[in-house]
Design a protein around this motif. Sequence first.
Motif, PDB file in Angstrom:
ATOM      1  N   UNK A   4     -45.452  23.361 -69.350  1.00  0.00           N
ATOM      2  CA  UNK A   4     -44.754  23.137 -68.097  1.00  0.00           C
ATOM      3  C   UNK A   4     -44.577  21.679 -67.773  1.00  0.00           C
ATOM      4  N   UNK A   5     -44.765  21.352 -66.495  1.00  0.00           N
ATOM      5  CA  UNK A   5     -44.511  19.999 -66.020  1.00  0.00           C
ATOM      6  C   UNK A   5     -45.786  19.171 -66.016  1.00  0.00           C
ATOM      7  N   UNK A   6     -46.630  19.378 -67.055  1.00  0.00           N
ATOM      8  CA  UNK A   6     -47.848  18.588 -67.160  1.00  0.00           C
ATOM      9  C   UNK A   6     -47.488  17.146 -67.475  1.00  0.00           C
ATOM     10  N   UNK A   7     -48.430  16.231 -67.185  1.00  0.00           N
ATOM     11  CA  UNK A   7     -48.221  14.840 -67.557  1.00  0.00           C
ATOM     12  C   UNK A   7     -48.212  14.718 -69.071  1.00  0.00           C
ATOM     13  N   UNK A   8     -47.347  13.877 -69.591  1.00  0.00           N
ATOM     14  CA  UNK A   8     -47.328  13.626 -71.024  1.00  0.00           C
ATOM     15  C   UNK A   8     -48.661  13.017 -71.435  1.00  0.00           C
ATOM     16  N   UNK A   9     -49.244  13.550 -72.503  1.00  0.00           N
ATOM     17  CA  UNK A   9     -50.521  13.022 -72.968  1.00  0.00           C
ATOM     18  C   UNK A   9     -50.382  11.560 -73.345  1.00  0.00           C
ATOM     19  N   UNK A  10     -51.297  10.746 -72.846  1.00  0.00           N
ATOM     20  CA  UNK A  10     -51.292   9.336 -73.183  1.00  0.00           C
ATOM     21  C   UNK A  10     -50.465   8.476 -72.259  1.00  0.00           C
ATOM     22  N   UNK A  61     -23.626  34.710 -78.907  1.00  0.00           N
ATOM     23  CA  UNK A  61     -23.623  34.518 -77.458  1.00  0.00           C
ATOM     24  C   UNK A  61     -24.702  35.357 -76.816  1.00  0.00           C
ATOM     25  N   UNK A  62     -25.312  34.806 -75.791  1.00  0.00           N
ATOM     26  CA  UNK A  62     -26.374  35.480 -75.062  1.00  0.00           C
ATOM     27  C   UNK A  62     -26.077  35.418 -73.568  1.00  0.00           C
ATOM     28  N   UNK A  63     -26.551  36.390 -72.810  1.00  0.00           N
ATOM     29  CA  UNK A  63     -26.299  36.358 -71.363  1.00  0.00           C
ATOM     30  C   UNK A  63     -27.004  35.199 -70.690  1.00  0.00           C
ATOM     31  N   UNK A  64     -26.457  34.769 -69.572  1.00  0.00           N
ATOM     32  CA  UNK A  64     -27.058  33.683 -68.811  1.00  0.00           C
ATOM     33  C   UNK A  64     -28.214  34.236 -67.981  1.00  0.00           C
ATOM     34  N   UNK A  65     -29.384  33.660 -68.163  1.00  0.00           N
ATOM     35  CA  UNK A  65     -30.567  34.041 -67.401  1.00  0.00           C
ATOM     36  C   UNK A  65     -31.271  32.765 -66.943  1.00  0.00           C
ATOM     37  N   UNK A  66     -32.399  32.915 -66.291  1.00  0.00           N
ATOM     38  CA  UNK A  66     -33.152  31.734 -65.867  1.00  0.00           C
ATOM     39  C   UNK A  66     -33.602  30.909 -67.066  1.00  0.00           C
ATOM     40  N   UNK A  67     -33.752  31.567 -68.224  1.00  0.00           N
ATOM     41  CA  UNK A  67     -34.180  30.863 -69.427  1.00  0.00           C
ATOM     42  C   UNK A  67     -33.077  30.029 -70.063  1.00  0.00           C
ATOM     43  N   UNK A  68     -31.883  30.082 -69.481  1.00  0.00           N
ATOM     44  CA  UNK A  68     -30.805  29.218 -69.948  1.00  0.00           C
ATOM     45  C   UNK A  68     -30.990  27.786 -69.462  1.00  0.00           C
ATOM     46  N   UNK A  69     -31.982  27.569 -68.615  1.00  0.00           N
ATOM     47  CA  UNK A  69     -32.218  26.256 -68.024  1.00  0.00           C
ATOM     48  C   UNK A  69     -33.609  25.763 -68.420  1.00  0.00           C
ATOM     49  N   UNK A 125     -41.286  20.783 -73.202  1.00  0.00           N
ATOM     50  CA  UNK A 125     -40.184  21.482 -72.542  1.00  0.00           C
ATOM     51  C   UNK A 125     -40.659  22.809 -71.966  1.00  0.00           C
ATOM     52  N   UNK A 126     -40.012  23.212 -70.884  1.00  0.00           N
ATOM     53  CA  UNK A 126     -40.332  24.478 -70.230  1.00  0.00           C
ATOM     54  C   UNK A 126     -39.030  25.229 -69.990  1.00  0.00           C
ATOM     55  N   UNK A 127     -38.890  26.364 -70.661  1.00  0.00           N
ATOM     56  CA  UNK A 127     -37.695  27.176 -70.471  1.00  0.00           C
ATOM     57  C   UNK A 127     -37.858  28.028 -69.209  1.00  0.00           C
ATOM     58  N   UNK A 128     -36.802  28.090 -68.403  1.00  0.00           N
ATOM     59  CA  UNK A 128     -36.840  28.886 -67.185  1.00  0.00           C
ATOM     60  C   UNK A 128     -37.514  28.196 -66.013  1.00  0.00           C
ATOM     61  N   UNK A 129     -37.696  26.877 -66.083  1.00  0.00           N
ATOM     62  CA  UNK A 129     -38.379  26.142 -65.019  1.00  0.00           C
ATOM     63  C   UNK A 129     -37.633  26.295 -63.696  1.00  0.00           C
ATOM     64  N   UNK A 130     -38.378  26.532 -62.628  1.00  0.00           N
ATOM     65  CA  UNK A 130     -37.777  26.795 -61.323  1.00  0.00           C
ATOM     66  C   UNK A 130     -36.950  25.613 -60.820  1.00  0.00           C
ATOM     67  N   UNK A 131     -37.403  24.388 -61.069  1.00  0.00           N
ATOM     68  CA  UNK A 131     -36.706  23.229 -60.509  1.00  0.00           C
ATOM     69  C   UNK A 131     -35.387  22.915 -61.199  1.00  0.00           C
ATOM     70  N   UNK A 132     -35.091  23.609 -62.291  1.00  0.00           N
ATOM     71  CA  UNK A 132     -33.830  23.377 -62.986  1.00  0.00           C
ATOM     72  C   UNK A 132     -32.805  24.475 -62.750  1.00  0.00           C
ATOM     73  N   UNK A 133     -33.179  25.483 -61.991  1.00  0.00           N
ATOM     74  CA  UNK A 133     -32.267  26.605 -61.746  1.00  0.00           C
ATOM     75  C   UNK A 133     -31.104  26.169 -60.857  1.00  0.00           C
ATOM     76  N   UNK A 134     -29.897  26.695 -61.097  1.00  0.00           N
ATOM     77  CA  UNK A 134     -28.729  26.326 -60.267  1.00  0.00           C
ATOM     78  C   UNK A 134     -28.842  26.887 -58.862  1.00  0.00           C
TER      79      UNK A 134
END
Length: 219
Positions: free
Chosen positions: A34-40, A180-188, A210-219
């Motif tokens: 997820x949105x953890x701090x990058x190591x280092x 082609x795949x349907x658009x879902x939250x995991x498209x972001x 990277x985090x697929x389906x992250x809430x802060x990237x949803x339209x």
Amino acid sequence: MNRRPTLLAALALTATAALTLSACGSDDESPSKGNDEIAGADTGDEKSASPSDSTAASTARPEIELPPDLKLTFEGGETGDPVKDAILADNAERMRAVDAAITGTDSEGEALAFYNTGRALEAALNWVAQFEEAKASMTGEVRYYDRKVTLKGKDSATLIFCADESKGFSKDKKTNKIHKTPVTKNSYLLYNTRLDKNAEGVWQTSQIISTRGAAQCQP
């Protein structure tokens, strides 16, 4: 300039079994972080930097070409801070370099090695190798947005940004069939990256989560 030749040929067999390449995807294998701090990365306050801190403009960059059926769009490339703008520019080229390696317009991975180092380079090579194993390429459009740079000193920074892959797909190299795949939250996707400036003034991506389906990237 010190570049690493034939990286893809040398590491093409290092990937594990190919993923289901339902979309353009991420070259990081740690979606659970997820949105953890990058190591280092330094987690202190943002530090100011002067225009003289950036030497990026003086270093020749490899020319990256993408196939005509693949379009990448990067929003927010001008912040008014020349150091941050250089970071955003090199990050954009980094993302383009990964796709150029996947689609075959940079089959030797020259740009991939130019813009990546450390764990990020290993992750990118593994991701490209998985496309190779699946005999797949990429097509469509990908949009990168909400790109936020935090300076962590003179030669280090973190960059968090989102990707919209709702119009990006994998395609079969042999048949050119588009999967082609349907658009879902995991498209972001949400990307959390660390960049370090090398001796040539290039802001190389050194770590990426990277985090697929992250809430802060949803339209």
